[in-house]
Design a protein around this motif. Structure first.
Motif, PDB file in Angstrom:
ATOM      1  N   LEU A  32       0.857  -1.181   0.000  1.00  0.00           N
ATOM      2  CA  LEU A  32       0.000   0.000   0.000  1.00  0.00           C
ATOM      3  C   LEU A  32       0.893   1.230   0.000  1.00  0.00           C
ATOM      4  O   LEU A  32       1.675   1.426   0.924  1.00  0.00           O
ATOM      5  CB  LEU A  32      -0.899  -0.007   1.238  1.00  0.00           C
ATOM      6  N   GLN A  33       0.794   2.046  -1.035  1.00  0.00           N
ATOM      7  CA  GLN A  33       1.574   3.278  -1.126  1.00  0.00           C
ATOM      8  C   GLN A  33       0.630   4.467  -1.071  1.00  0.00           C
ATOM      9  O   GLN A  33      -0.260   4.601  -1.918  1.00  0.00           O
ATOM     10  CB  GLN A  33       2.357   3.333  -2.428  1.00  0.00           C
ATOM     11  N   TRP A  34       0.834   5.313  -0.058  1.00  0.00           N
ATOM     12  CA  TRP A  34       0.065   6.540   0.074  1.00  0.00           C
ATOM     13  C   TRP A  34       0.780   7.663  -0.675  1.00  0.00           C
ATOM     14  O   TRP A  34       2.014   7.717  -0.690  1.00  0.00           O
ATOM     15  CB  TRP A  34      -0.079   6.936   1.538  1.00  0.00           C
ATOM     16  N   ALA A  35       0.014   8.565  -1.249  1.00  0.00           N
ATOM     17  CA  ALA A  35       0.596   9.738  -1.905  1.00  0.00           C
ATOM     18  C   ALA A  35       1.282  10.603  -0.857  1.00  0.00           C
ATOM     19  O   ALA A  35       0.864  10.644   0.301  1.00  0.00           O
ATOM     20  CB  ALA A  35      -0.498  10.544  -2.615  1.00  0.00           C
ATOM     21  N   GLU A  65       3.608   2.088   2.738  1.00  0.00           N
ATOM     22  CA  GLU A  65       4.639   3.099   2.521  1.00  0.00           C
ATOM     23  C   GLU A  65       4.009   4.485   2.563  1.00  0.00           C
ATOM     24  O   GLU A  65       3.065   4.770   1.839  1.00  0.00           O
ATOM     25  CB  GLU A  65       5.342   2.861   1.197  1.00  0.00           C
ATOM     26  N   VAL A  66       4.540   5.307   3.466  1.00  0.00           N
ATOM     27  CA  VAL A  66       4.083   6.687   3.617  1.00  0.00           C
ATOM     28  C   VAL A  66       5.282   7.604   3.429  1.00  0.00           C
ATOM     29  O   VAL A  66       6.408   7.223   3.709  1.00  0.00           O
ATOM     30  CB  VAL A  66       3.423   6.935   4.993  1.00  0.00           C
ATOM     31  N   ILE A  91       5.023  -0.608   8.443  1.00  0.00           N
ATOM     32  CA  ILE A  91       4.844   0.758   7.960  1.00  0.00           C
ATOM     33  C   ILE A  91       6.228   1.333   7.711  1.00  0.00           C
ATOM     34  O   ILE A  91       7.067   1.348   8.612  1.00  0.00           O
ATOM     35  CB  ILE A  91       4.083   1.625   8.978  1.00  0.00           C
ATOM     36  N   VAL A  92       6.461   1.786   6.492  1.00  0.00           N
ATOM     37  CA  VAL A  92       7.746   2.384   6.137  1.00  0.00           C
ATOM     38  C   VAL A  92       7.516   3.874   5.924  1.00  0.00           C
ATOM     39  O   VAL A  92       6.744   4.270   5.050  1.00  0.00           O
ATOM     40  CB  VAL A  92       8.342   1.756   4.857  1.00  0.00           C
ATOM     41  N   GLY A  93       8.174   4.685   6.755  1.00  0.00           N
ATOM     42  CA  GLY A  93       8.066   6.129   6.651  1.00  0.00           C
ATOM     43  C   GLY A  93       9.408   6.741   6.347  1.00  0.00           C
ATOM     44  O   GLY A  93      10.454   6.073   6.416  1.00  0.00           O
ATOM     45  N   LEU A  99       6.687   8.726  11.763  1.00  0.00           N
ATOM     46  CA  LEU A  99       6.636   7.877  12.952  1.00  0.00           C
ATOM     47  C   LEU A  99       5.614   8.416  13.944  1.00  0.00           C
ATOM     48  O   LEU A  99       4.763   7.674  14.443  1.00  0.00           O
ATOM     49  CB  LEU A  99       8.012   7.774  13.613  1.00  0.00           C
ATOM     50  N   VAL A 100       5.653   9.690  14.222  1.00  0.00           N
ATOM     51  CA  VAL A 100       4.718  10.301  15.174  1.00  0.00           C
ATOM     52  C   VAL A 100       3.276  10.162  14.671  1.00  0.00           C
ATOM     53  O   VAL A 100       2.377   9.814  15.437  1.00  0.00           O
ATOM     54  CB  VAL A 100       5.075  11.785  15.430  1.00  0.00           C
TER      55      VAL A 100
END
Length: 127
Positions: A32-35, A65-66, A91-93, A99-100
């Motif tokens: 899942l990739q968020w814009a 992925e955010v 979750i990859v930020g 993270l927050v």
């Protein structure tokens, strides 16, 4: 941008949200990739849920992925916490702000971890 393996397919969001996220079915996980710079709303979470169901692979681990999230609304957070995924979620930020903004997921019943390194996240998903 990375190349996607030949046997994967992408399930796009509905027309009104197509530029907000994409969901790709990989052999080992759903990706899942968020814009970037996005404010995520409950309706977005509902669209993701529909895309996961449409993928036919809803039991695979989930790689989220955010990048530079702007906000995750309270209603969206509530929906995420209420969702129980049957496999791990990584979750990859890109930074401490991501993270927050995703820290609330510790309240979820799903096995979720935050990473800043995609390869590390994938290794964890595959354990």
């Amino acid at each position: 941008m990375e190349s996607i393996v030949a046997d994967s397919r992408t399930v796009q969001a509905a027309a009104d949200g197509a530029d907000r996220f994409s969901l790709t079915v990989l052999p080992f996980a759903l990706r899942l990739q968020w814009a970037p710079r996005l404010e995520i709303h409950r309706a977005d979470i509902s669209r993701v849920g529909a895309a996961v169901a449409a993928s036919g692979r809803s039991t695979l681990p989930l790689l989220v992925e955010v990048a530079g999230l702007k906000e995750i609304t309270w209603d969206a957070r509530t929906a995420i916490i209420g969702y129980a995924h049957p496999a791990r979620i990584a979750i990859v930020g890109s930074d401490a702000v991501d993270l927050v903004l995703t820290a609330f997921t510790v309240k979820s019943s799903s096995d979720i971890r935050f990473f800043t390194d995609r390869d590390e996240a994938v290794r964890w998903l595959l354990q």
